[in-house]
Design a protein around this motif. Structure first.
Motif, mmCIF file in Angstrom:
data_model
loop_
_atom_site.group_PDB
_atom_site.id
_atom_site.type_symbol
_atom_site.label_atom_id
_atom_site.label_comp_id
_atom_site.label_asym_id
_atom_site.label_seq_id
_atom_site.Cartn_x
_atom_site.Cartn_y
_atom_site.Cartn_z
ATOM 1 N N PHE A 14 -7.663 -1.278 -0.056
ATOM 2 C CA PHE A 14 -8.151 -2.218 -1.051
ATOM 3 C C PHE A 14 -9.516 -2.758 -0.634
ATOM 4 O O PHE A 14 -9.768 -2.969 0.557
ATOM 5 C CB PHE A 14 -7.165 -3.376 -1.201
ATOM 6 C CG PHE A 14 -5.827 -2.947 -1.729
ATOM 7 C CD1 PHE A 14 -5.552 -3.013 -3.086
ATOM 8 C CD2 PHE A 14 -4.849 -2.459 -0.883
ATOM 9 C CE1 PHE A 14 -4.328 -2.601 -3.589
ATOM 10 C CE2 PHE A 14 -3.621 -2.047 -1.357
ATOM 11 C CZ PHE A 14 -3.362 -2.122 -2.721
ATOM 12 N N ASN A 15 -10.368 -3.004 -1.621
ATOM 13 C CA ASN A 15 -11.679 -3.570 -1.324
ATOM 14 C C ASN A 15 -11.579 -5.093 -1.207
ATOM 15 O O ASN A 15 -10.481 -5.665 -1.294
ATOM 16 C CB ASN A 15 -12.724 -3.141 -2.371
ATOM 17 C CG ASN A 15 -12.424 -3.654 -3.759
ATOM 18 O OD1 ASN A 15 -11.661 -4.596 -3.946
ATOM 19 N ND2 ASN A 15 -13.025 -3.028 -4.757
ATOM 20 N N SER A 16 -12.708 -5.757 -1.028
ATOM 21 C CA SER A 16 -12.711 -7.207 -0.827
ATOM 22 C C SER A 16 -12.253 -7.975 -2.061
ATOM 23 O O SER A 16 -11.903 -9.152 -1.973
ATOM 24 C CB SER A 16 -14.112 -7.671 -0.419
ATOM 25 O OG SER A 16 -15.045 -7.322 -1.428
ATOM 26 N N LYS A 17 -12.226 -7.312 -3.224
ATOM 27 C CA LYS A 17 -11.742 -7.946 -4.456
ATOM 28 C C LYS A 17 -10.272 -7.616 -4.713
ATOM 29 O O LYS A 17 -9.754 -7.841 -5.798
ATOM 30 C CB LYS A 17 -12.593 -7.503 -5.641
ATOM 31 C CG LYS A 17 -14.034 -7.972 -5.525
ATOM 32 C CD LYS A 17 -14.854 -7.475 -6.678
ATOM 33 C CE LYS A 17 -16.300 -7.936 -6.470
ATOM 34 N NZ LYS A 17 -17.190 -7.391 -7.465
ATOM 35 N N ASN A 18 -9.635 -7.032 -3.694
ATOM 36 C CA ASN A 18 -8.218 -6.661 -3.744
ATOM 37 C C ASN A 18 -7.915 -5.596 -4.803
ATOM 38 O O ASN A 18 -6.839 -5.572 -5.392
ATOM 39 C CB ASN A 18 -7.322 -7.887 -3.952
ATOM 40 C CG ASN A 18 -5.931 -7.657 -3.399
ATOM 41 O OD1 ASN A 18 -5.750 -6.881 -2.468
ATOM 42 N ND2 ASN A 18 -4.957 -8.316 -3.978
ATOM 43 N N VAL A 19 -8.885 -4.707 -5.023
ATOM 44 C CA VAL A 19 -8.709 -3.590 -5.946
ATOM 45 C C VAL A 19 -8.497 -2.328 -5.117
ATOM 46 O O VAL A 19 -9.280 -2.031 -4.212
ATOM 47 C CB VAL A 19 -9.936 -3.426 -6.867
ATOM 48 C CG1 VAL A 19 -9.805 -2.187 -7.740
ATOM 49 C CG2 VAL A 19 -10.131 -4.673 -7.725
ATOM 50 N N TYR A 21 -8.876 1.179 -3.926
ATOM 51 C CA TYR A 21 -9.918 2.172 -4.148
ATOM 52 C C TYR A 21 -9.603 3.523 -3.522
ATOM 53 O O TYR A 21 -10.207 4.537 -3.882
ATOM 54 C CB TYR A 21 -11.282 1.660 -3.684
ATOM 55 C CG TYR A 21 -11.437 1.487 -2.188
ATOM 56 C CD1 TYR A 21 -12.072 2.471 -1.427
ATOM 57 C CD2 TYR A 21 -10.964 0.364 -1.542
ATOM 58 C CE1 TYR A 21 -12.229 2.325 -0.071
ATOM 59 C CE2 TYR A 21 -11.119 0.206 -0.184
ATOM 60 C CZ TYR A 21 -11.746 1.190 0.548
ATOM 61 O OH TYR A 21 -11.890 1.046 1.906
ATOM 62 N N GLU A 47 -12.481 5.386 -6.920
ATOM 63 C CA GLU A 47 -13.811 4.978 -7.370
ATOM 64 C C GLU A 47 -14.609 6.149 -7.922
ATOM 65 O O GLU A 47 -15.330 6.015 -8.900
ATOM 66 C CB GLU A 47 -14.580 4.307 -6.237
ATOM 67 C CG GLU A 47 -14.018 2.953 -5.873
ATOM 68 C CD GLU A 47 -14.802 2.289 -4.762
ATOM 69 O OE1 GLU A 47 -15.467 2.997 -3.975
ATOM 70 O OE2 GLU A 47 -14.736 1.049 -4.686
#
Length: 82
Positions: A14-19, A21, A47
């Protein structure tokens, strides 16, 4: 996590926005020299919508590599690796 074999079969990143990827999945696991080993895994990048695979055909553990062989120069020089 496969608790019986003590091996991670799926990982999500997960990225820093909690998505989410990326997702890594072990698709083939074998018992080699009493060690559960991932022989085939697949990484999906959401992505860019691409997939990559890592496939091992042969694996040997505890082959007796001399610790003195594993210098930084040897490890950096791919031509020297056995």
């Amino acid at each position: 996590m496969d608790k019986e074999r003590d091996i991670v079969l799926k990982q999500d990143y997960f990225n820093s926005k909690n998505v989410k990827y990326k997702s890594l999945e072990a698709t083939e696991v074998r018992l080699i020299q009493d060690i559960w080993t991932i022989m085939h895994s697949r990484m999906h990048n959401f992505e860019i919508n691409k997939e990559s695979e890592m496939i091992f055909h042969t694996i040997k553990y505890n082959t007796g590599v001399d610790v003195d062989y594993l210098t930084q120069n040897i490890l950096k020089d791919r031509k020297s690796v056995v």
